[in-house]
Design a protein around this motif. Structure first.
Motif, PDB file in Angstrom:
ATOM      1  N   ALA A  67      19.159  -2.867 -10.294  1.00 46.71           N
ATOM      2  CA  ALA A  67      19.900  -3.491 -11.248  1.00 46.71           C
ATOM      3  C   ALA A  67      20.783  -4.367 -10.601  1.00 46.71           C
ATOM      4  O   ALA A  67      20.842  -5.568 -10.947  1.00 46.71           O
ATOM      5  N   MET A  68      21.680  -4.005  -9.548  1.00 42.41           N
ATOM      6  CA  MET A  68      22.739  -4.952  -9.229  1.00 42.41           C
ATOM      7  C   MET A  68      22.399  -6.079  -8.313  1.00 42.41           C
ATOM      8  O   MET A  68      22.398  -7.290  -8.444  1.00 42.41           O
ATOM      9  N   PRO A  69      21.460  -5.856  -7.201  1.00 43.55           N
ATOM     10  CA  PRO A  69      20.902  -6.733  -6.354  1.00 43.55           C
ATOM     11  C   PRO A  69      19.735  -7.641  -6.680  1.00 43.55           C
ATOM     12  O   PRO A  69      19.781  -8.804  -6.578  1.00 43.55           O
ATOM     13  N   MET A  70      19.021  -7.085  -7.601  1.00 41.67           N
ATOM     14  CA  MET A  70      17.665  -7.890  -8.068  1.00 41.67           C
ATOM     15  C   MET A  70      17.762  -8.339  -9.525  1.00 41.67           C
ATOM     16  O   MET A  70      17.190  -9.539  -9.764  1.00 41.67           O
ATOM     17  N   ILE A  71      18.510  -7.825 -10.330  1.00 43.80           N
ATOM     18  CA  ILE A  71      18.605  -8.181 -11.872  1.00 43.80           C
ATOM     19  C   ILE A  71      20.080  -8.981 -12.122  1.00 43.80           C
ATOM     20  O   ILE A  71      19.661 -10.092 -12.492  1.00 43.80           O
ATOM     21  N   PHE A  72      20.872  -8.189 -12.005  1.00 41.94           N
ATOM     22  CA  PHE A  72      22.395  -8.899 -12.483  1.00 41.94           C
ATOM     23  C   PHE A  72      22.679  -9.950 -11.593  1.00 41.94           C
ATOM     24  O   PHE A  72      23.659 -10.819 -12.002  1.00 41.94           O
ATOM     25  N   SER A  73      22.247  -9.981 -10.323  1.00 35.99           N
ATOM     26  CA  SER A  73      22.688 -11.061  -9.332  1.00 35.99           C
ATOM     27  C   SER A  73      21.687 -12.186  -9.659  1.00 35.99           C
ATOM     28  O   SER A  73      21.799 -13.148  -8.589  1.00 35.99           O
ATOM     29  N   GLY A  74      20.629 -12.317 -10.481  1.00 37.50           N
ATOM     30  CA  GLY A  74      19.892 -13.548 -10.716  1.00 37.50           C
ATOM     31  C   GLY A  74      18.802 -13.910  -9.636  1.00 37.50           C
ATOM     32  O   GLY A  74      18.215 -14.784  -9.622  1.00 37.50           O
ATOM     33  N   THR A  75      18.278 -12.538  -8.967  1.00 37.57           N
ATOM     34  CA  THR A  75      17.292 -13.058  -8.189  1.00 37.57           C
ATOM     35  C   THR A  75      15.776 -13.132  -8.838  1.00 37.57           C
ATOM     36  O   THR A  75      15.868 -12.597  -9.854  1.00 37.57           O
ATOM     37  N   LYS A  76      14.981 -13.930  -8.560  1.00 39.93           N
ATOM     38  CA  LYS A  76      13.699 -14.429  -9.193  1.00 39.93           C
ATOM     39  C   LYS A  76      12.792 -14.181  -8.208  1.00 39.93           C
ATOM     40  O   LYS A  76      12.673 -14.396  -7.299  1.00 39.93           O
ATOM     41  N   ILE A  77      11.771 -13.602  -8.893  1.00 40.79           N
ATOM     42  CA  ILE A  77      10.429 -13.017  -8.553  1.00 40.79           C
ATOM     43  C   ILE A  77       9.267 -13.731  -8.834  1.00 40.79           C
ATOM     44  O   ILE A  77       9.076 -14.046 -10.129  1.00 40.79           O
ATOM     45  N   TYR A  78       8.402 -14.337  -8.118  1.00 37.14           N
ATOM     46  CA  TYR A  78       7.140 -15.038  -8.509  1.00 37.14           C
ATOM     47  C   TYR A  78       6.041 -14.537  -7.660  1.00 37.14           C
ATOM     48  O   TYR A  78       6.138 -14.137  -6.545  1.00 37.14           O
ATOM     49  N   CYS A  79       4.867 -14.599  -8.222  1.00 39.38           N
ATOM     50  CA  CYS A  79       3.510 -14.028  -7.749  1.00 39.38           C
ATOM     51  C   CYS A  79       2.359 -15.006  -7.907  1.00 39.38           C
ATOM     52  O   CYS A  79       2.331 -15.513  -9.008  1.00 39.38           O
ATOM     53  N   ASN A  80       1.567 -15.209  -6.958  1.00 41.43           N
ATOM     54  CA  ASN A  80       0.370 -16.010  -7.053  1.00 41.43           C
ATOM     55  C   ASN A  80      -0.927 -15.358  -7.563  1.00 41.43           C
ATOM     56  O   ASN A  80      -1.894 -16.095  -8.074  1.00 41.43           O
ATOM     57  N   ASN A  81      -0.919 -13.947  -7.898  1.00 41.78           N
ATOM     58  CA  ASN A  81      -1.839 -13.433  -8.387  1.00 41.78           C
ATOM     59  C   ASN A  81      -1.713 -12.116  -9.049  1.00 41.78           C
ATOM     60  O   ASN A  81      -1.892 -11.132  -8.364  1.00 41.78           O
ATOM     61  N   LEU A  82      -1.207 -12.376 -10.210  1.00 41.94           N
ATOM     62  CA  LEU A  82      -0.794 -11.179 -11.100  1.00 41.94           C
ATOM     63  C   LEU A  82      -1.987 -10.238 -11.504  1.00 41.94           C
ATOM     64  O   LEU A  82      -1.877  -8.843 -11.306  1.00 41.94           O
ATOM     65  N   ASP A  83      -3.315 -10.736 -11.598  1.00 41.65           N
ATOM     66  CA  ASP A  83      -4.486  -9.927 -11.791  1.00 41.65           C
ATOM     67  C   ASP A  83      -4.648  -8.950 -10.617  1.00 41.65           C
ATOM     68  O   ASP A  83      -5.037  -7.579 -10.926  1.00 41.65           O
ATOM     69  N   LEU A  84      -4.388  -9.670  -9.551  1.00 41.97           N
ATOM     70  CA  LEU A  84      -4.794  -8.571  -8.313  1.00 41.97           C
ATOM     71  C   LEU A  84      -3.777  -7.330  -7.990  1.00 41.97           C
ATOM     72  O   LEU A  84      -3.690  -6.178  -7.948  1.00 41.97           O
ATOM     73  N   LEU A  85      -2.362  -7.793  -8.329  1.00 45.85           N
ATOM     74  CA  LEU A  85      -1.318  -6.879  -8.583  1.00 45.85           C
ATOM     75  C   LEU A  85      -1.673  -5.831  -9.667  1.00 45.85           C
ATOM     76  O   LEU A  85      -1.383  -4.667  -9.277  1.00 45.85           O
ATOM     77  N   ILE A  86      -2.096  -6.110 -10.580  1.00 48.03           N
ATOM     78  CA  ILE A  86      -2.232  -5.218 -11.757  1.00 48.03           C
ATOM     79  C   ILE A  86      -3.190  -4.292 -11.456  1.00 48.03           C
ATOM     80  O   ILE A  86      -3.384  -3.088 -11.584  1.00 48.03           O
ATOM     81  N   GLU A  87      -4.516  -4.829 -10.819  1.00 47.08           N
ATOM     82  CA  GLU A  87      -5.634  -4.136 -10.054  1.00 47.08           C
ATOM     83  C   GLU A  87      -4.968  -2.865  -9.145  1.00 47.08           C
ATOM     84  O   GLU A  87      -5.418  -1.772  -9.089  1.00 47.08           O
ATOM     85  N   ALA A  88      -4.030  -3.540  -8.218  1.00 45.91           N
ATOM     86  CA  ALA A  88      -3.582  -2.344  -7.287  1.00 45.91           C
ATOM     87  C   ALA A  88      -2.620  -1.330  -8.074  1.00 45.91           C
ATOM     88  O   ALA A  88      -2.551  -0.186  -7.506  1.00 45.91           O
ATOM     89  N   LYS A  89      -1.865  -1.690  -9.062  1.00 42.80           N
ATOM     90  CA  LYS A  89      -1.009  -0.708  -9.741  1.00 42.80           C
ATOM     91  C   LYS A  89      -1.950   0.303 -10.606  1.00 42.80           C
ATOM     92  O   LYS A  89      -1.585   1.214 -10.817  1.00 42.80           O
ATOM     93  N   ALA A  90      -3.051  -0.133 -10.912  1.00 44.39           N
ATOM     94  CA  ALA A  90      -4.025   0.619 -11.744  1.00 44.39           C
ATOM     95  C   ALA A  90      -4.759   1.644 -10.786  1.00 44.39           C
ATOM     96  O   ALA A  90      -5.467   2.567 -11.209  1.00 44.39           O
ATOM     97  N   SER A  91      -4.832   1.228  -9.470  1.00 45.37           N
ATOM     98  CA  SER A  91      -5.761   2.175  -8.679  1.00 45.37           C
ATOM     99  C   SER A  91      -4.953   3.572  -8.167  1.00 45.37           C
ATOM    100  O   SER A  91      -3.481   3.525  -8.154  1.00 45.37           O
ATOM    101  N   GLU A  92      -5.420   4.485  -7.948  1.00 44.10           N
ATOM    102  CA  GLU A  92      -4.739   5.689  -7.609  1.00 44.10           C
ATOM    103  C   GLU A  92      -4.030   5.670  -6.164  1.00 44.10           C
ATOM    104  O   GLU A  92      -3.027   6.304  -5.687  1.00 44.10           O
ATOM    105  N   SER A  93      -4.881   4.781  -5.368  1.00 42.21           N
ATOM    106  CA  SER A  93      -4.224   4.540  -3.882  1.00 42.21           C
ATOM    107  C   SER A  93      -4.413   3.110  -3.402  1.00 42.21           C
ATOM    108  O   SER A  93      -5.671   2.857  -3.346  1.00 42.21           O
ATOM    109  N   SER A  94      -3.488   2.386  -3.196  1.00 40.39           N
ATOM    110  CA  SER A  94      -3.578   1.017  -2.847  1.00 40.39           C
ATOM    111  C   SER A  94      -2.618   0.807  -1.513  1.00 40.39           C
ATOM    112  O   SER A  94      -1.690   1.601  -1.584  1.00 40.39           O
TER     113      SER A  94
END
Length: 419
Positions: A67-94
């Motif tokens: 919350a404090m370091p990443m959200i309320f301090s304004g840190t911005k996150i970008y990714c070039n391949n959200l589909d691959l990230l979603i696939e990694a999250k859907a996998s039991e082990s990545s």
């Protein structure tokens, strides 16, 4: 004078934010984590049930860590391949193999694992684990939590020697069918600006030459020998991760030998409250590695050559003022977080603490505990950053503890030489 007062206020906020992070995590560890671990050790909980319970606890704790370091301090996150990230999250082990240009890679990993919406697509909130140096597990609060609750893989000597522990850890999650994204930084270390750091950078550059590569300017050479154990046991996708950290239009993890290089840590993130937040750009690429591979050296070196080129392009674009052009930024999509959700988690923790404080007549003790913790965080970081001339806070108290240990070892070495 005004700038100095602002700087002092931002630093005080950083100490407060990290103290609050520690206080919340310590509360969760004491109230939930330690009892769960004791039940597990006394065999009241099976390994599978213990992992499921700790996943619930991690999902409860993660928002108050970020919350404090990443959200309320304004840190911005970008990714070039959200589909691959979603696939990694859907996998039991990545397995995600990331460069190591900062001390906050673990927070970036936790944020993407916790995210429930990526580019408008609903995805699971997934547990995130790390392969890290053994010392981390002994550092107060966050280190204890990562050891007892998160069940990270702590490497003592080398991946090869720790292979049985690594295999057992991975298999425990697979048998329990508990999803986990496992992060590894093959570089193994973060280099700062001391003599030994520059010696290691030079050794890595020399190794590149020996392997017929141009010396890497932005990354260290990967430690590939011990990674076989991980590559052979993870059943999901293996993904290359290259992270660029940008602040005030400058690449923080620029050339290793550049005097302008900054190693971002928790304090860097929290300083964003003062108007200069960190922007994090994640480059993902699938790695096709056969599980029966016997020597990943060539694959790892090629991968790190690509990462070096990615960071070089970032540096060139930022210096030329073309980083915001459509042709470069079009590859990225923002990873947006629900601020209200994080506020609710923070509020829930506070209300639970207040309720228990009133119930057991311990409100004064809670206030005293936070005050002592704030003083410890402030003193430890101030002393450590003064001794080291830099902040090294990947987890709270690390700057001070490492600085004190380094001074003790130096004094011991001088004493031995004099004798």
């Amino acid at each position: 004078m005004k700038d100095k007062l602002k700087s002092l206020a931002v630093r005080a906020w950083c100490h407060f934010a990290i103290s609050l992070l520690c206080f919340n995590v310590l509360f969760d560890l004491a109230l939930f984590g330690v009892p769960l671990f004791m039940f597990y050790k006394m065999r009241f909980l099976s390994p599978s049930l213990f992992l499921r319970c700790t996943t619930f606890l991690i999902n409860w704790t993660t928002p108050i860590v970020l919350a404090m370091p990443m959200i309320f301090s304004g840190t911005k996150i970008y990714c070039n391949n959200l589909d691959l990230l979603i696939e990694a999250k859907a996998s039991e082990s990545s397995l995600l193999l990331a460069n190591h240009g900062s001390r906050i890679d673990w927070m970036v990993g936790m944020l993407v694992g916790f995210a429930r919406n990526l580019g408008g697509k609903t995805c699971d909130c997934v547990r995130v684990g790390f392969v890290c140096e053994a010392m981390i597990q002994f550092l107060p609060i966050i280190g204890w939590y990562r050891k007892i609750v998160a069940r990270d893989i702590f490497v003592w000597r080398s991946f090869k020697q720790d292979a049985p522990t690594i295999k057992m850890n991975i298999q425990d999650f697979i048998v329990a069918r508990e999803k986990r994204m496992l992060f590894l930084s093959p570089e193994g270390v973060v280099v700062d600006f001391g003599t030994k750091d520059f010696e290691y950078i030079e050794a890595c550059r020399q190794f590149c030459i020996e392997q017929k590569y141009d010396p890497f300017d932005y990354v260290l050479t990967p430690r590939y020998k011990g990674s076989l154990c991980l590559l052979q046991n993870v059943e999901g996708p293996i993904i290359s991760v290259c992270i660029a950290y940008v602040r005030d239009g400058k690449l923080q993890n620029c050339k290793l030998l550049s005097p302008d290089r900054v190693v971002p840590d928790i304090y860097t993130l929290n300083e964003g409250i003062g108007g200069s937040p960190v922007e994090v750009y994640i480059h993902l690429k699938r790695m096709d590695i056969a599980q029966d591979i016997s020597d990943p050296k060539a694959i790892f070196l090629e991968n790190y050559k690509e990462k070096d080129n990615i960071l070089k392009k970032w540096d060139e674009h930022l210096q030329a003022g073309t980083a915001n052009c459509d042709s470069w930024m079009a590859q990225f999509a923002p990873i947006e977080s629900n601020r209200l959700e994080y506020i609710l988690y923070q509020s829930s923790h506070a209300l639970l603490m207040l309720f228990l404080g009133v119930l057991f007549e311990g409100l004064n003790e809670l206030v005293m505990a936070f005050s002592v913790l704030f003083l410890l965080v402030t003193a430890c970081h101030t002393i450590g950053s003064t001794l080291n001339s830099t902040s090294m806070e990947s987890v709270p108290f690390e700057t001070g503890i490492k600085a004190i240990v380094a001074c003790w070892l130096k004094a011991k070495s001088h004493k031995q030489k004099s004798n």
